[in-house]
Write a protein that holds these residues in place. Structure first.
Motif, PDB file in Angstrom:
ATOM      1  N   LYS A  76       7.479 -15.301  -7.834  1.00  0.00           N
ATOM      2  CA  LYS A  76       8.297 -15.770  -8.961  1.00  0.00           C
ATOM      3  C   LYS A  76       8.044 -14.891 -10.194  1.00  0.00           C
ATOM      4  CE  LYS A  76       8.499 -20.364  -8.920  1.00  0.00           C
ATOM      5  NZ  LYS A  76       8.053 -21.729  -9.302  1.00  0.00           N
ATOM      6  N   LYS A  77       6.773 -14.549 -10.379  1.00  0.00           N
ATOM      7  CA  LYS A  77       6.397 -13.721 -11.538  1.00  0.00           C
ATOM      8  C   LYS A  77       7.038 -12.325 -11.416  1.00  0.00           C
ATOM      9  CE  LYS A  77       2.705 -13.553 -14.716  1.00  0.00           C
ATOM     10  NZ  LYS A  77       1.545 -14.273 -15.158  1.00  0.00           N
ATOM     11  N   VAL A  78       6.984 -11.746 -10.215  1.00  0.00           N
ATOM     12  CA  VAL A  78       7.576 -10.421  -9.998  1.00  0.00           C
ATOM     13  C   VAL A  78       9.093 -10.479 -10.191  1.00  0.00           C
ATOM     14  CG1 VAL A  78       8.059  -8.683  -8.223  1.00  0.00           C
ATOM     15  CG2 VAL A  78       5.753  -9.516  -8.520  1.00  0.00           C
ATOM     16  N   ASP A  79       9.703 -11.544  -9.689  1.00  0.00           N
ATOM     17  CA  ASP A  79      11.161 -11.702  -9.848  1.00  0.00           C
ATOM     18  C   ASP A  79      11.579 -11.712 -11.317  1.00  0.00           C
ATOM     19  OD1 ASP A  79      11.812 -11.759  -7.175  1.00  0.00           O
ATOM     20  OD2 ASP A  79      11.707 -13.930  -6.992  1.00  0.00           O
ATOM     21  N   GLY A  80      10.666 -12.222 -12.173  1.00  0.00           N
ATOM     22  CA  GLY A  80      11.003 -12.339 -13.597  1.00  0.00           C
ATOM     23  C   GLY A  80      10.682 -11.099 -14.420  1.00  0.00           C
ATOM     24  N   LEU A  81      10.151 -10.040 -13.800  1.00  0.00           N
ATOM     25  CA  LEU A  81       9.796  -8.830 -14.554  1.00  0.00           C
ATOM     26  C   LEU A  81      11.038  -8.091 -15.039  1.00  0.00           C
ATOM     27  CD1 LEU A  81       6.864  -7.337 -12.412  1.00  0.00           C
ATOM     28  CD2 LEU A  81       6.682  -8.670 -14.502  1.00  0.00           C
ATOM     29  N   ASP A  82      10.888  -7.437 -16.195  1.00  0.00           N
ATOM     30  CA  ASP A  82      11.988  -6.665 -16.785  1.00  0.00           C
ATOM     31  C   ASP A  82      12.031  -5.278 -16.142  1.00  0.00           C
ATOM     32  OD1 ASP A  82      13.745  -5.265 -18.326  1.00  0.00           O
ATOM     33  OD2 ASP A  82      12.902  -5.866 -20.260  1.00  0.00           O
ATOM     34  N   ALA A  91       0.845  -1.212   0.000  1.00  0.00           N
ATOM     35  CA  ALA A  91       0.000   0.000   0.000  1.00  0.00           C
ATOM     36  C   ALA A  91       0.873   1.252   0.000  1.00  0.00           C
ATOM     37  CB  ALA A  91      -0.909  -0.006   1.219  1.00  0.00           C
ATOM     38  N   ALA A  92       2.018   1.178   0.696  1.00  0.00           N
ATOM     39  CA  ALA A  92       2.894   2.347   0.813  1.00  0.00           C
ATOM     40  C   ALA A  92       3.518   2.743  -0.520  1.00  0.00           C
ATOM     41  CB  ALA A  92       3.986   2.072   1.844  1.00  0.00           C
ATOM     42  N   ILE A  93       3.797   1.755  -1.388  1.00  0.00           N
ATOM     43  CA  ILE A  93       4.420   2.113  -2.670  1.00  0.00           C
ATOM     44  C   ILE A  93       3.415   2.201  -3.814  1.00  0.00           C
ATOM     45  CG2 ILE A  93       6.635   1.072  -2.011  1.00  0.00           C
ATOM     46  CD1 ILE A  93       5.960  -1.154  -4.123  1.00  0.00           C
ATOM     47  N   ALA A  94       2.166   1.832  -3.541  1.00  0.00           N
ATOM     48  CA  ALA A  94       1.169   1.759  -4.621  1.00  0.00           C
ATOM     49  C   ALA A  94       0.931   3.099  -5.312  1.00  0.00           C
ATOM     50  CB  ALA A  94      -0.138   1.213  -4.089  1.00  0.00           C
ATOM     51  N   THR A  95       1.086   4.183  -4.562  1.00  0.00           N
ATOM     52  CA  THR A  95       0.786   5.492  -5.149  1.00  0.00           C
ATOM     53  C   THR A  95       2.051   6.232  -5.583  1.00  0.00           C
ATOM     54  OG1 THR A  95       0.766   6.327  -2.894  1.00  0.00           O
ATOM     55  CG2 THR A  95      -1.367   5.809  -3.884  1.00  0.00           C
ATOM     56  N   ASP A  96       3.214   5.594  -5.424  1.00  0.00           N
ATOM     57  CA  ASP A  96       4.484   6.249  -5.763  1.00  0.00           C
ATOM     58  C   ASP A  96       4.829   5.969  -7.225  1.00  0.00           C
ATOM     59  OD1 ASP A  96       6.969   7.296  -5.975  1.00  0.00           O
ATOM     60  OD2 ASP A  96       7.800   6.333  -4.187  1.00  0.00           O
ATOM     61  N   THR A  97       4.477   6.913  -8.094  1.00  0.00           N
ATOM     62  CA  THR A  97       4.713   6.691  -9.527  1.00  0.00           C
ATOM     63  C   THR A  97       6.181   6.909  -9.895  1.00  0.00           C
ATOM     64  OG1 THR A  97       3.952   8.952  -9.808  1.00  0.00           O
ATOM     65  CG2 THR A  97       2.385   7.212 -10.345  1.00  0.00           C
ATOM     66  N   ASN A  98       6.944   7.534  -9.011  1.00  0.00           N
ATOM     67  CA  ASN A  98       8.350   7.791  -9.323  1.00  0.00           C
ATOM     68  C   ASN A  98       9.292   6.696  -8.821  1.00  0.00           C
ATOM     69  OD1 ASN A  98       7.726  10.348 -10.419  1.00  0.00           O
ATOM     70  ND2 ASN A  98       7.537  11.164  -8.344  1.00  0.00           N
ATOM     71  N   LEU A  99       8.719   5.676  -8.223  1.00  0.00           N
ATOM     72  CA  LEU A  99       9.559   4.610  -7.674  1.00  0.00           C
ATOM     73  C   LEU A  99      10.233   3.831  -8.803  1.00  0.00           C
ATOM     74  CD1 LEU A  99      10.146   3.410  -4.801  1.00  0.00           C
ATOM     75  CD2 LEU A  99       8.454   1.672  -5.356  1.00  0.00           C
ATOM     76  N   PRO A 100      11.576   3.689  -8.758  1.00  0.00           N
ATOM     77  CA  PRO A 100      12.260   2.928  -9.809  1.00  0.00           C
ATOM     78  C   PRO A 100      11.766   1.481  -9.828  1.00  0.00           C
ATOM     79  CG  PRO A 100      13.841   4.055  -8.360  1.00  0.00           C
ATOM     80  CD  PRO A 100      12.497   4.181  -7.731  1.00  0.00           C
ATOM     81  N   PRO A 101      11.635   0.894 -11.049  1.00  0.00           N
ATOM     82  CA  PRO A 101      11.137  -0.487 -11.147  1.00  0.00           C
ATOM     83  C   PRO A 101      11.873  -1.472 -10.244  1.00  0.00           C
ATOM     84  CG  PRO A 101      11.271   0.486 -13.325  1.00  0.00           C
ATOM     85  CD  PRO A 101      11.844   1.491 -12.369  1.00  0.00           C
ATOM     86  N   LYS A 102      13.195  -1.303 -10.115  1.00  0.00           N
ATOM     87  CA  LYS A 102      13.957  -2.253  -9.299  1.00  0.00           C
ATOM     88  C   LYS A 102      13.525  -2.216  -7.832  1.00  0.00           C
ATOM     89  CE  LYS A 102      18.462  -4.233 -10.236  1.00  0.00           C
ATOM     90  NZ  LYS A 102      17.776  -5.316 -10.929  1.00  0.00           N
ATOM     91  N   SER A 103      13.270  -1.002  -7.323  1.00  0.00           N
ATOM     92  CA  SER A 103      12.813  -0.867  -5.924  1.00  0.00           C
ATOM     93  C   SER A 103      11.415  -1.443  -5.755  1.00  0.00           C
ATOM     94  CB  SER A 103      12.791   0.607  -5.505  1.00  0.00           C
ATOM     95  OG  SER A 103      14.073   1.167  -5.662  1.00  0.00           O
TER      96      SER A 103
END
Length: 204
Positions: free
Chosen positions: A131-137, A61-73
């Motif tokens: 597992k699915k999240v781990d495999g995201l680009d 919930a804390a990161i759901a609204t953070d559009t600037n969060l880098p994909p890796k984080s």
């Protein structure tokens, strides 16, 4: 988009509420001591797992609204949250398996096995989401967003699975089982945590 994912996931904590919302009327017949002992072995497993699942929901919930969060984080946070949920539900399933059928309850073995099977199934589903999240680009923002969208729709299915898990637990927690659980301080701890306002852990 991430808000959808957070909404789909926030059902996770509801399941534990079914195990911990124990209240008992006064002046009722005391449940069988063997059943009370059974309830203790189940209830004692609830608070730490409840806290783990709650915390996983809060971090999403804390990161759901953070559009600037880098994909890796974002990937790291989602993966950890899914892992915690998988671990939490596995531990609850193990607690029910370890406790066995509630003594003296008609059809108790089937009720206990159904509830345990649902919890174990949820654990597996969250492990698959991780597992699915781990495999995201994470190198391509667009691809990452599309991948998260798929994860969100998959987590919606897991949410439905959680609802049937809640029903299975509620069927187990009827009458004498409910009374026996109401006597457990560990169930009361989890129940009072449930009463906390949602989102209080997401500040910052």
């Amino acid at each position: 988009m991430n808000k959808k994912l957070a909404a789909a996931l926030s059902g996770g904590a509801v399941l534990v509420v079914a195990m911990s919302g124990c209240t008992s009327g006064s002046g009722e017949k005391e449940p069988d001591p063997k059943l009370v002992s059974w309830a203790k072995s189940v209830c004692d497993a609830v608070p730490p797992q409840d806290a783990k699942i709650r915390s996983a929901n809060a971090s999403i919930a804390a990161i759901a609204t953070d559009t600037n969060l880098p994909p890796k984080s974002a990937q790291k946070t989602y993966a950890q949250a899914f892992q915690d949920m998988a671990d939490g539900y596995k531990a609850l399933a193990d607690a029910l398996d370890g406790a066995g059928a509630p003594p003296g309850i008609d059809g108790g073995a089937k009720l206990q096995q159904d509830a345990s099977k649902n919890l174990a199934g949820l654990s597996t589903s969250y492990a698959e989401l991780k597992k699915k999240v781990d495999g995201l680009d994470t190198k391509d923002q667009g691809k990452f967003a599309r991948g998260l969208k798929e994860v969100a729709s998959q987590s919606k299915e897991v949410g439905k699975q959680g609802e049937s898990g809640t029903q299975a637990l509620k069927r187990l927690e009827q009458d004498d089982v409910k009374k026996a659980m109401a006597k457990q301080p560990s169930c009361k701890v989890a129940a009072s945590a449930t009463a906390q306002p949602a989102g209080s852990a997401t500040a910052g």
